[in-house]
Design an enzyme around this catalytic site. Structure first.
Site, PDB file in Angstrom:
ATOM      1  N   ARG A   1     -32.311   4.214 -13.250  1.00 46.21           N
ATOM      2  CA  ARG A   1     -32.994   5.200 -12.415  1.00 46.21           C
ATOM      3  C   ARG A   1     -32.053   6.378 -12.213  1.00 46.21           C
ATOM      4  O   ARG A   1     -30.903   6.325 -12.623  1.00 46.21           O
ATOM      5  CB  ARG A   1     -33.482   4.608 -11.080  1.00 46.21           C
ATOM      6  CG  ARG A   1     -32.825   3.371 -10.550  1.00 46.21           C
ATOM      7  CD  ARG A   1     -31.429   3.582 -10.024  1.00 46.21           C
ATOM      8  NE  ARG A   1     -31.321   4.753  -9.152  1.00 46.21           N
ATOM      9  CZ  ARG A   1     -30.219   5.454  -9.010  1.00 46.21           C
ATOM     10  NH1 ARG A   1     -29.107   5.111  -9.672  1.00 46.21           N
ATOM     11  NH2 ARG A   1     -30.173   6.493  -8.220  1.00 46.21           N
ATOM     12  N   GLY A   2     -32.568   7.422 -11.611  1.00 49.21           N
ATOM     13  CA  GLY A   2     -31.827   8.674 -11.526  1.00 49.21           C
ATOM     14  C   GLY A   2     -32.272   9.595 -12.647  1.00 49.21           C
ATOM     15  O   GLY A   2     -32.331   9.186 -13.815  1.00 49.21           O
ATOM     16  N   ALA A   3     -32.625  10.839 -12.311  1.00 43.16           N
ATOM     17  CA  ALA A   3     -33.253  11.723 -13.294  1.00 43.16           C
ATOM     18  C   ALA A   3     -32.449  11.890 -14.584  1.00 43.16           C
ATOM     19  O   ALA A   3     -33.001  11.727 -15.680  1.00 43.16           O
ATOM     20  CB  ALA A   3     -33.544  13.079 -12.651  1.00 43.16           C
TER      21      ALA A   3
ATOM     22  N   ARG B   1     -42.204   7.797 -15.304  1.00 47.02           N
ATOM     23  CA  ARG B   1     -41.789   8.301 -13.986  1.00 47.02           C
ATOM     24  C   ARG B   1     -42.166   9.780 -13.900  1.00 47.02           C
ATOM     25  O   ARG B   1     -41.441  10.618 -14.429  1.00 47.02           O
ATOM     26  CB  ARG B   1     -40.280   8.131 -13.770  1.00 47.02           C
ATOM     27  CG  ARG B   1     -39.714   6.724 -13.848  1.00 47.02           C
ATOM     28  CD  ARG B   1     -40.149   5.805 -12.725  1.00 47.02           C
ATOM     29  NE  ARG B   1     -39.913   6.285 -11.378  1.00 47.02           N
ATOM     30  CZ  ARG B   1     -38.778   6.120 -10.695  1.00 47.02           C
ATOM     31  NH1 ARG B   1     -37.739   5.514 -11.260  1.00 47.02           N
ATOM     32  NH2 ARG B   1     -38.677   6.558  -9.444  1.00 47.02           N
TER      33      ARG B   1
ATOM     34  N   GLN C   1     -30.748   1.971  -2.741  1.00 42.69           N
ATOM     35  CA  GLN C   1     -29.843   2.530  -3.741  1.00 42.69           C
ATOM     36  C   GLN C   1     -28.503   2.957  -3.139  1.00 42.69           C
ATOM     37  O   GLN C   1     -27.472   2.916  -3.811  1.00 42.69           O
ATOM     38  CB  GLN C   1     -30.493   3.731  -4.444  1.00 42.69           C
ATOM     39  CG  GLN C   1     -31.711   3.380  -5.287  1.00 42.69           C
ATOM     40  CD  GLN C   1     -32.989   3.664  -4.524  1.00 42.69           C
ATOM     41  OE1 GLN C   1     -33.090   3.407  -3.325  1.00 42.69           O
ATOM     42  NE2 GLN C   1     -33.990   4.183  -5.209  1.00 42.69           N
TER      43      GLN C   1
ATOM     44  N   ASN D   1     -36.509  15.019  -4.257  1.00 44.46           N
ATOM     45  CA  ASN D   1     -35.474  13.986  -4.350  1.00 44.46           C
ATOM     46  C   ASN D   1     -35.998  12.738  -3.646  1.00 44.46           C
ATOM     47  O   ASN D   1     -37.101  12.716  -3.092  1.00 44.46           O
ATOM     48  CB  ASN D   1     -34.167  14.472  -3.729  1.00 44.46           C
ATOM     49  CG  ASN D   1     -32.984  13.585  -4.072  1.00 44.46           C
ATOM     50  OD1 ASN D   1     -32.761  13.266  -5.240  1.00 44.46           O
ATOM     51  ND2 ASN D   1     -32.236  13.161  -3.074  1.00 44.46           N
ATOM     52  N   LYS D   2     -35.201  11.705  -3.647  1.00 46.74           N
ATOM     53  CA  LYS D   2     -35.600  10.424  -3.073  1.00 46.74           C
ATOM     54  C   LYS D   2     -36.156  10.595  -1.668  1.00 46.74           C
ATOM     55  O   LYS D   2     -35.641  11.370  -0.877  1.00 46.74           O
ATOM     56  CB  LYS D   2     -34.404   9.476  -3.075  1.00 46.74           C
ATOM     57  CG  LYS D   2     -34.691   8.087  -2.533  1.00 46.74           C
ATOM     58  CD  LYS D   2     -35.837   7.396  -3.262  1.00 46.74           C
ATOM     59  CE  LYS D   2     -35.607   7.266  -4.751  1.00 46.74           C
ATOM     60  NZ  LYS D   2     -36.758   6.658  -5.454  1.00 46.74           N
TER      61      LYS D   2
ATOM     62  N   ASP E   1     -34.396  15.189  -8.380  1.00 45.99           N
ATOM     63  CA  ASP E   1     -35.193  14.719  -9.518  1.00 45.99           C
ATOM     64  C   ASP E   1     -35.968  15.853 -10.175  1.00 45.99           C
ATOM     65  O   ASP E   1     -36.308  15.780 -11.347  1.00 45.99           O
ATOM     66  CB  ASP E   1     -36.144  13.621  -9.069  1.00 45.99           C
ATOM     67  CG  ASP E   1     -35.405  12.323  -8.807  1.00 45.99           C
ATOM     68  OD1 ASP E   1     -35.350  11.487  -9.731  1.00 45.99           O
ATOM     69  OD2 ASP E   1     -34.855  12.155  -7.712  1.00 45.99           O
TER      70      ASP E   1
END
Length: 354
Positions: free
Chosen positions: A49-51, A92, A201, A252-253, A242
Site C-alpha cells: 500500500r502507499g501510492a 485502488r 498503518q 490522503n489517508k 495519494d
C-alpha cells in the site's frame, strides 16, 4: 546507519516479490505473486500500500503479465496486456501513482510495438521499464527527503499519520523520507505516529520502520492528537499523499483532513510530502478525486476479534481531502512549494519552483 534495512518490493525469477505488510510487525514475510491476478489482489488486500509503492507494483504486474503471455500469438499477447492494464487500474481508485505507472508502461509498450518488436522483445522492454520505475522511485524519495530538511528545526517533534515511509514506496519514503533526512543531518527529530485506524498503518508500520532506523518514535491513538497539540507537544505535522489535485487539494489517508484543521487551530505548520507523479493536473480540485470505500470487516474487526454487533453497518472511506489552503508547504523532489496553488503547481511541473 542503514536507511532501509529491509525489502519492500521487487522482481524475482518466479514473479513479483512483496513484503506482506499485513503481517508486520509480528512477522516479515515475502509474498511471491506469480500471476497478474495475484498482483492485483495483493494491491487490493493491502499486502502492498502507499501510492508510490502501488505504482511500482502495478508496473511490475504489467511486466509479469507480459512474461507469462509472451509465448502467445501477437493478438492474444496484446489482449493479455490490455487485460492487465484494465485489471490493475481497477484495484485502488484514489492513488494516482497507479495510473501514472500504468500509463508509462502503456507508452513503453506502444513504442516497442511501433518498432515492430516481437512479443519476447516487448516483454523485455516492459520489464526494463518497470525496474526503472522502481529504481527512480527510490531516488526521487531521497531527493524529496533532503529537500524537506529545511522545514525541520533541531529536535523537532513531528506528528505523522498513516505510513508514508519506505513501506509506502520502493525505498526511503516521502513524509518519513523527510524525517530520515533530518535524522541523517543530525537534527534529532522525534516522531509521534498516529496509530491510524482502522488498519493501524501508523502503529504497525511507521513505528516498525522508525524503530529499525533508530529514530525515536511514540505511537498515539488518532484521537489524542488535539490534546498533544494543545499542550505544546507538537512542532509540525507532515504526511504523504495519494493524489494532489491541480489546485493543491490533497487526498490522503482518512483522518488527514482532521489533522490539518487541528494544525490550523493551533498555528502549527502542516506539510505534505509527495513525488510530482502524485500530482494530477487532470483533476481540477479535491471534489473530483474518487474516494475509495472499503469493506465492513476492516472497521468491524480489531485483528481477528469482532468489535461491532452483527448487522450494524459501517462507513469506511479510506481517504479524505485536505483543501490546499490548509497546506503550509508541499515537499517534492523538485523542491519545496510554499502555499501551493494551481499556478505554482503548474510551474513546478514545468520544472520551476514557482
Amino acid at each position: 546507519m542503514s536507511t532501509q534495512p529491509w525489502f519492500t518490493l521487487g522482481w524475482g525469477e518466479e514473479g513479483v516479490l512483496l513484503l506482506d505488510q499485513r503481517a508486520l510487525p509480528e512477522r516479515e514475510e515475502v509474498l511471491t505473486c506469480r500471476s497478474l491476478e495475484e498482483v492485483a489482489r495483493a494491491i487490493e488486500e493491502l499486502v502492498v500500500r502507499g501510492a508510490p509503492a502501488i505504482g511500482c507494483t502495478a508496473a511490475l504486474g504489467v511486466a509479469l503479465a507480459a512474461r507469462v503471455s509472451r509465448a502467445l500469438g501477437p493478438a492474444a499477447f496484446a489482449a493479455a496486456l490490455d487485460q492487465a492494464h484494465e485489471r490493475l487500474a481497477a484495484t485502488r481508485p484514489t492513488a494516482i501513482n497507479l495510473f501514472w505507472a500504468l500509463d508509462r508502461m502503456a507508452a513503453r509498450r506502444a513504442e516497442a510495438a511501433a518498432r515492430g518488436d516481437a512479443s519476447e522483445a516487448i516483454a523485455a522492454a516492459l520489464l526494463a521499464e518497470a525496474l526503472a520505475i522502481v529504481e527512480e522511485d527510490g531516488e526521487i524519495c531521497r531527493r524529496l527527503g533532503h529537500a524537506g530538511v529545511e522545514l525541520v528545526p533541531d529536535a523537532a517533534r513531528i506528528l505523522t499519520h498513516c505510513n508514508a515511509g519506505a513501506l509506502a514506496t520502493s525505498a526511503y519514503g516521502t513524509a518519513l523520507g523527510v524525517v530520515r533526512a533530518a535524522f541523517e543531518k543530525g537534527r534529532a527529530p522525534t516522531v509521534l505516529a498516529d496509530e491510524t485506524r482502522p488498519f493501524l498503518q501508523g502503529a504497525r508500520l511507521t513505528a516498525w520502520e522508525l524503530q529499525r532506523d533508530g529514530i525515536p518514535v511514540t505511537v498515539i491513538t488518532d484521537n489524542m492528537a488535539a490534546h498533544l497539540m494543545q499542550r505544546g507537544e507538537v512542532d509540525l505535522i507532515i504526511v504523504g499523499a495519494d493524489r494532489i489535485a491541480a489546485n493543491g487539494d490533497v487526498a490522503n489517508k482518512i483522518g488527514t483532513y482532521g489533522l490539518a484543521v487541528l494544525a490550523r487551530a493551533h498555528a502549527l505548520p502542516f506539510y505534505v510530502a509527495a513525488p510530482c507523479s502524485t500530482i494530477d493536473l487532470a483533476t481540477a480540485n479535491g471534489a473530483d478525486i474518487p474516494i475509495e470505500e472499503r469493506g465492513r470487516d476492516e472497521v468491524a474487526h480489531f485483528g481477528e476479534r469482532p468489535v461491532l454487533p452483527d448487522g450494524v453497518p459501517v462507513r469506511h472511506p479510506a481517504f479524505d481531502v485536505t483543501p490546499a489552503e490548509y497546506v503550509t508547504a508541499l515537499v517534492t523532489e523538485r523542491g519545496v512549494l510554499h502555499q501551493p496553488g494551481q499556478e505554482s503547481i503548474a510551474a513546478l511541473l514545468r520544472g520551476h519552483r514557482g
